[in-house]
Design an enzyme around this catalytic site. Sequence first.
Site, PDB file in Angstrom:
ATOM      1  N   HIS A 189       4.348  -5.936  11.159  1.00 14.43           N
ATOM      2  CA  HIS A 189       4.056  -6.028   9.887  1.00 14.43           C
ATOM      3  C   HIS A 189       5.237  -6.052   8.853  1.00 14.43           C
ATOM      4  O   HIS A 189       5.002  -6.559   7.637  1.00 14.43           O
ATOM      5  CB  HIS A 189       3.425  -4.797   9.472  1.00 14.43           C
ATOM      6  CG  HIS A 189       2.752  -4.812   7.965  1.00 14.43           C
ATOM      7  ND1 HIS A 189       1.639  -5.842   7.721  1.00 14.43           N
ATOM      8  CD2 HIS A 189       2.671  -4.226   6.743  1.00 14.43           C
ATOM      9  CE1 HIS A 189       1.341  -5.889   6.613  1.00 14.43           C
ATOM     10  NE2 HIS A 189       1.489  -4.564   6.090  1.00 14.43           N
ATOM     11  N   ASP A 223       1.861  -8.256  14.548  1.00  6.57           N
ATOM     12  CA  ASP A 223       1.153  -7.233  13.208  1.00  6.57           C
ATOM     13  C   ASP A 223       0.160  -6.548  13.621  1.00  6.57           C
ATOM     14  O   ASP A 223      -1.085  -7.222  13.649  1.00  6.57           O
ATOM     15  CB  ASP A 223       1.243  -7.977  11.983  1.00  6.57           C
ATOM     16  CG  ASP A 223       1.141  -7.368  10.786  1.00  6.57           C
ATOM     17  OD1 ASP A 223       0.763  -6.027  10.922  1.00  6.57           O
ATOM     18  OD2 ASP A 223       1.116  -7.981   9.609  1.00  6.57           O
ATOM     19  N   TYR A 273       0.684  -1.297  -0.036  1.00  8.12           N
ATOM     20  CA  TYR A 273      -0.061   0.008  -0.036  1.00  8.12           C
ATOM     21  C   TYR A 273       0.919   1.154  -0.257  1.00  8.12           C
ATOM     22  O   TYR A 273       1.735   1.448   0.879  1.00  8.12           O
ATOM     23  CB  TYR A 273      -0.766  -0.045   1.403  1.00  8.12           C
ATOM     24  CG  TYR A 273      -1.752   1.112   1.402  1.00  8.12           C
ATOM     25  CD1 TYR A 273      -3.241   0.980   0.671  1.00  8.12           C
ATOM     26  CD2 TYR A 273      -1.398   2.258   1.712  1.00  8.12           C
ATOM     27  CE1 TYR A 273      -4.326   1.950   0.660  1.00  8.12           C
ATOM     28  CE2 TYR A 273      -2.555   3.145   1.896  1.00  8.12           C
ATOM     29  CZ  TYR A 273      -3.901   3.353   1.166  1.00  8.12           C
ATOM     30  OH  TYR A 273      -4.650   4.377   1.339  1.00  8.12           O
ATOM     31  N   SER A 300       1.859  -7.587   1.845  1.00  7.27           N
ATOM     32  CA  SER A 300       0.789  -6.867   2.357  1.00  7.27           C
ATOM     33  C   SER A 300      -0.388  -6.433   1.277  1.00  7.27           C
ATOM     34  O   SER A 300      -0.986  -7.514   0.992  1.00  7.27           O
ATOM     35  CB  SER A 300       1.292  -5.507   2.994  1.00  7.27           C
ATOM     36  OG  SER A 300       0.336  -4.648   3.532  1.00  7.27           O
ATOM     37  N   GLN A 301      -0.604  -5.069   0.809  1.00 12.24           N
ATOM     38  CA  GLN A 301      -1.453  -5.006  -0.320  1.00 12.24           C
ATOM     39  C   GLN A 301      -1.007  -5.912  -1.558  1.00 12.24           C
ATOM     40  O   GLN A 301      -1.947  -6.556  -2.013  1.00 12.24           O
ATOM     41  CB  GLN A 301      -1.643  -3.486  -0.554  1.00 12.24           C
ATOM     42  CG  GLN A 301      -2.574  -3.244  -1.836  1.00 12.24           C
ATOM     43  CD  GLN A 301      -2.180  -2.025  -2.347  1.00 12.24           C
ATOM     44  OE1 GLN A 301      -3.020  -1.015  -2.138  1.00 12.24           O
ATOM     45  NE2 GLN A 301      -1.300  -1.668  -3.143  1.00 12.24           N
TER      46      GLN A 301
END
Lengths: 323, 323, 323, 323, 323, 323
Positions: free
Chosen positions: A300, A271, A91, A185-186
């Site tokens: 994360h 996270d 992201y 992640s994204q």
Amino acid sequence: MFTDLPEPQLREYRSAVTDPEDFDAFWDATLAATRAFDLGLVVEPVDAGLSTIDVFDVTFNGYGGQPVKAWLRVPASATGPLPAIVQFVGYGGGRGHALEDLLWASAGYAHFQMDTRGQGSGWTLGATADPEGSGPQSPGFLTRGIDSRETYYYRRVFTDAVRAIEAARSLDSIDASRVSVLGGSQGGGIALAAAALVPDVAALVAFVPFLCDLPRAAVVTDNEPYKELGRYLAVHRDSTARVFDVLRYFDGVNFARRVTAPAWFSAALMDPTCPPSTVFGAFHNLTGEKHIEVWPFNAHEGGGTFDQALALEFIGEVVARTR
Amino acid sequence: MFTDLPEPQLREYRSAVTDPEDFDAFWDATLAATRAFDLGLVVEPVDAGLSTIDVFDVTFNGYGGQPVKAWLRVPASATGPLPAIVQFVGYGGGRGHALEDLLWASAGYAHFQMDTRGQGSGWTLGATADPEGSGPQSPGFLTRGIDSRETYYYRRVFTDAVRAIEAARSLDSIDASRVSVLGGSQGGGIALAAAALVPDVAALVAFVPFLCDLPRAAVVTDNEPYKELGRYLAVHRDSTARVFDVLRYFDGVNFARRVTAPAWFSAALMDPTCPPSTVFGAFHNLTGEKHIEVWPFNAHEGGGTFDQALALEFIGEVVARTR
Amino acid sequence: MFTDLPEPQLREYRSAVTDPEDFDAFWDATLAATRAFDLGLVVEPVDAGLSTIDVFDVTFNGYGGQPVKAWLRVPASATGPLPAIVQFVGYGGGRGHALEDLLWASAGYAHFQMDTRGQGSGWTLGATADPEGSGPQSPGFLTRGIDSRETYYYRRVFTDAVRAIEAARSLDSIDASRVSVLGGSQGGGIALAAAALVPDVAALVAFVPFLCDLPRAAVVTDNEPYKELGRYLAVHRDSTARVFDVLRYFDGVNFARRVTAPAWFSAALMDPTCPPSTVFGAFHNLTGEKHIEVWPFNAHEGGGTFDQALALEFIGEVVARTR
Amino acid sequence: MFTDLPEPQLREYRSAVTDPEDFDAFWDATLAATRAFDLGLVVEPVDAGLSTIDVFDVTFNGYGGQPVKAWLRVPASATGPLPAIVQFVGYGGGRGHALEDLLWASAGYAHFQMDTRGQGSGWTLGATADPEGSGPQSPGFLTRGIDSRETYYYRRVFTDAVRAIEAARSLDSIDASRVSVLGGSQGGGIALAAAALVPDVAALVAFVPFLCDLPRAAVVTDNEPYKELGRYLAVHRDSTARVFDVLRYFDGVNFARRVTAPAWFSAALMDPTCPPSTVFGAFHNLTGEKHIEVWPFNAHEGGGTFDQALALEFIGEVVARTR
Amino acid sequence: MFTDLPEPQLREYRSAVTDPEDFDAFWDATLAATRAFDLGLVVEPVDAGLSTIDVFDVTFNGYGGQPVKAWLRVPASATGPLPAIVQFVGYGGGRGHALEDLLWASAGYAHFQMDTRGQGSGWTLGATADPEGSGPQSPGFLTRGIDSRETYYYRRVFTDAVRAIEAARSLDSIDASRVSVLGGSQGGGIALAAAALVPDVAALVAFVPFLCDLPRAAVVTDNEPYKELGRYLAVHRDSTARVFDVLRYFDGVNFARRVTAPAWFSAALMDPTCPPSTVFGAFHNLTGEKHIEVWPFNAHEGGGTFDQALALEFIGEVVARTR
Amino acid sequence: MFTDLPEPQLREYRSAVTDPEDFDAFWDATLAATRAFDLGLVVEPVDAGLSTIDVFDVTFNGYGGQPVKAWLRVPASATGPLPAIVQFVGYGGGRGHALEDLLWASAGYAHFQMDTRGQGSGWTLGATADPEGSGPQSPGFLTRGIDSRETYYYRRVFTDAVRAIEAARSLDSIDASRVSVLGGSQGGGIALAAAALVPDVAALVAFVPFLCDLPRAAVVTDNEPYKELGRYLAVHRDSTARVFDVLRYFDGVNFARRVTAPAWFSAALMDPTCPPSTVFGAFHNLTGEKHIEVWPFNAHEGGGTFDQALALEFIGEVVARTR
């Protein structure tokens, strides 16, 4: 400290997100509409100053025939079609600088790194516009176009991802039967969606994926970017039901039901960005070969390079089978 | 926002750190004592899973003959001695994972990445012990052994750096006349010291360097790790004069006076970690060929990959001259 | 707000830390090795400017025969051997200034306050070096030497504490049969270890002790200094099992099993630094006379002077019995 | 980092606070009105469990004849009248626990520690009510009764302080000619006011004093408790002139003009609570014998025990002269 | 993220606060004592510059006959007695500016907005003094006078509220049978108390009310102003039982038992200031007609204008019945 | 504390932003292009439940003929054309709820409150889409479309504002010669632009305006939303010159040069969001009748209702002249 359930409970947890009846119809129609546009693939060599890797500046037509940028990195010495890794980005970032992310090509893969439309101003450079506007939204991308499933931002991004795979497969330098998708992640959330929408990818790798189990994500963390959702709903107080109905068409929990490729996930127990229960919410819905690596003391960043090394092993093994 | 002086004032600013008369004598003696120990270089191939780069696990004897780890990464296709880049690492990190930092080898250099003794538990892995103890110190490394110049932690680290260059130069795969030093933050501070102590390196690259203009650094920022110094002095209230006298032997401002290699620096105007005035404090003392790239809107990330790309250009050009 | 379990659950909670078979053998060997060195006790009067208390600067040989500093404070009017309190200090502090901590001597005890090696630069002055180095570690002391039980920092500190008791007992001004150990936070953790390793101390007082129930501490709080552990394990991802195996030899939960002296503990329900469950984890393993004072609305300050006043009452009563 | 001007500029800085014509008249009338009430001194021994110090619970009538608490601590062995230190307490605290602050009595002084009315619920216990109400105010004490100089909170507190000195002087155990006043932060501000209102005290000691140069304090820091003032003025937008006119009667800058006793101040260059310029603003107005100790690396803790040790030396020397 | 229990558990949760036997006697005596003073109502027109609303500056005698300010806003075109809304204000604010809070009068109600004594310096202006002092207290209002139920600050405020209703009812422009009470946060807590003490009000509206279920509030949040309570108890360690006994006479949980008017509450699941369980703790004790609106994604702003719109509908409907 | 220059320096400060030669040509062309679309004004009564104010839901075609929402609030008793206030909204908010912002209509004005396209999900509701997409951007609106002046987000917003004035003027209930523009923060920035682009508005009111002196704003504060700019430039390192060239066409400093209506500004000396120097940067360029109110102790709330009351006076006086 642990930001979510302890591991034994994560193993038991199941997401409450339900599968819309017309989920597949929605996505079939979406992809068909975009495939009506030409792929328009352009691949131009870039002088990045490297000697072991050749870098190419790639443009292809994504959602609605709108141009999307990517990097293609190939071992300089490569001859013949290579197994490929199509990577999606976290992201706020974009495809980045030509000199970044050299791992996958250095490991012998054709590395196709897709830009994320409209992003790429947060930590790595992007070069792709999102030419579609939006109704009222929170700053960011998670509520852009959230008024309807047709206008939602990630409809466009996930369609771009499908076209990225198709673009990669169309290249001579790539062995179309050995194309894996990967991201963190994204990027992991996009990879998961892409693996559902293009079920014959060779493998799926999702590090601490975002965009999973969204109704839970919206209430178990205050971290960005999931907080964008809560911020929107705090103002649009009467839109909760509508918003979560829209999101069912974009939730990794529902994409996971449709993945058939071997899948490798990671989750981190500390996270606060992508709480591990949301990752497990998607993971438990995978029905094929699957593995999840759990990092107890990480936030994360998850396993970081350890995740990458394990992913290289996993992809190497999967790809070896299909050779 | 700007964390320090605006650029025109940075161009005028000069550090007040003075040069101890016996600076060179101190370092000559220090290096001589360590050179009395054998270099003990061991280079072992590692199966990192890469196809374009060969990775080697390196051990050499640094300060006091104590073993120090490094990675050596060489383009897989390389034949004949290569120009080399000896890299030092930022505060808290170590040499990291074999799969990290592939840029320099991918660009055709032998890349010798030195571990930092005792560190490597903050963001990348380290594998080197610092077998020396310390008097009372703040948590961290900046006040370890600060009781005297003999016991100060960075005396050992900078000596390790000199030995790293000597180790790199002793390798057949490396062209000893074309070895540059490079690093960011603490790594930049170490590179600066190393370029002063080994004046015939080919080039010096220091991204947003740490360990410069220490008396000013201690009072113009509250960010870690410079804050370690302030925290120590807040308790050891009667040690200020002694501490700053010790630090004169380790300040980049004084090393800069001794550098003769072409130098490339960067500084960031929104950097709260290594405030730009401290970087300029060292930069202005360089007497040879030099350049400083100023990033107005960046914090401690500085130019990031842009810095690296510019450094590749700079080193490439310098090395081309010496060929 | 409460930072941990509510009190009824704390009363039920039991730690999962197990007792290594060779725990006693390890500590017997450790102490024997240090006892091979002479105690080297030196006690020098200090002109602190006080009229009711005499202060002495103490040096004795601790772990490995390495010198450790302490203060000895004695009521100026004292005649004949006194009951004594050996105090250990909280994390980051040292024995402090001669003028600090006058309570215990003012209450009629010989007060022997041990310095903590290498610390004493965070909030009170220290004067003792830790001459041993370390492998890669997080800034701080909790992961120093954590590679093995032999090299772990607290092996040295706990041994120093045993020698401090022996030093105190060897003084004419002190009644060796009435020596208690006491401390808060890290000082409480050291006192607990010392009371296990020197089982015939008169009493043990531990205010909100640190260094207890370490595997739980590492995952239920993000506060320093327990966070040092998590930070280390976030980087040294493959060392978790090894680290927790090393820590079993230093965990208050296991020392508590071995304490036979009457013990007085405190815990605070809003303590984010030493969460109360970790304190109860050790407390429940005490098998002798014991009391725990619970402060519902306090953070890590615990009962503060109220704790001290209650400890004075407790020690007074215990010491009265043994007179 | 430095929170205010660098030291050379502090040496030059002068406060802009002006002296009201009727300042002395206001305070003369205020003290006269209170002196119309009997001092009502009650001194009761307390069993604090100490052997070297006798502790007494003191009550006297302060402002408006309202009862104020104090501790009196005297060396147990004392015979004949002693020099005394009247101490005032920092913001939010009270006279504390009988077992706290043993330094001054241990050094041979009668130690008279005044409670601060209404406070004593922030970090040490208080036992004194402030029976007067207030107009609209910010939470805290700095804007209580700020509507007029007659109703302002510190009018009562400073009057209490004058009566505390008078109470101390009336005791047989104290030598009235050798009574000094001392305090840190708010306690320093009160001591400064008291030394102006009772000009024949033996000495004034003010560590990092609060309540000085208030118009500047209100705009150069966001830290509590000065921020109370800014918060009030942010709401009472049309009261700025009135408020600062009231505060002129309570500003240390104006009290300093009236002090004749030898004075010892400290200031800390990294103090965000009582910025050093505000301390210098008062200090420069002292016209008699004076000293200021500057701590470059300290925040509001200033010199801590070092300040106390230096104050003991200073008071000792001053008191020796008057013997 | 959710700051408290999820909604299903909130529906089940019941407060543990018990009802003092003499609760009603205490309040009867309190109100009787104040009613012995004349109401002293003064209503003066203000030129606020509005054309649709007439604003009046109101003074009446509240607790102990002490003057309390209010605004009265009436539709300019109004003829004949109107239904009224008596509003109480959130913590730290006062009745504010004449031009604020125009909603209720614009909707056709006589709007009587009571100032909160001593407050009104935090976010809106106050103009009412609290002439009563206090024993030692935390900065703020929640522990002012907490030594006894007689001296507790909210005894005065709640009595003011009762007198405000009586003042409103005494006005010709207001229909005494159609007076509702309303407020948010502290204003909601005051409204709840007022509706219990004046049971024949037409309706009670409490948005995210404060001052409910205080023993739980003190341990489930660290947010101001509930934290004032915890801060007080952290210092006054031996006063916990006494404090919570005093607070039973002021807890919304006990007032709720006594409300007979129709009641409309709101609670927000992400509210860290007035955690929803404390609101439900009071709500569940209401025995008459009641409704609670739950805002899942809101913090302490609750429903904001949505709450107000729903309250207007609710009051409109209730008032219509009684017409 | 002061967040920017002290007031005397603000009075001297002049912005360095220059006026592009084709500024007027750019805006003339922009407005002409939009005026080619029909205004499409629709005004529909809303049952908001108010008795003194009539509320209407307004739609008109703004930039590119795209629909924009607004509220129109008119005193219920109004007859004949009224003076009007066109209000623009602060960053992140929308036109809000029909029940909000009743002040201006209550004061006798027709109040036309324009929605801000795409916003309205941060603190008040919006209902207007921004149908245009963007190149890579930071989350938020300040860098949306910043690639060129043609695509920049505020080109659309400012054009909407011009059309809002034209829509208001076209209504029978409004006196077109007495239409003022007003707003706070972003709303103030929009009002300033609108008053430049529609020079015959009756008056301009800008409370603590945003969007002024952008190159300075980008380096003197870290607060949102100006930080969006810095975040973008930190990634798009080679776009600084281009970005600031684009922004010249949208900077309040340049719009101020073109305003001829009487203008009333406010600025707050503790405002970290719109630092006062940036407000003065625009204010000093106004060439007509002007006033700036300075709030020394306020942050971004500025004068709040005090600002509104003063603005009412100012507009009342200006409008009285033109009657």
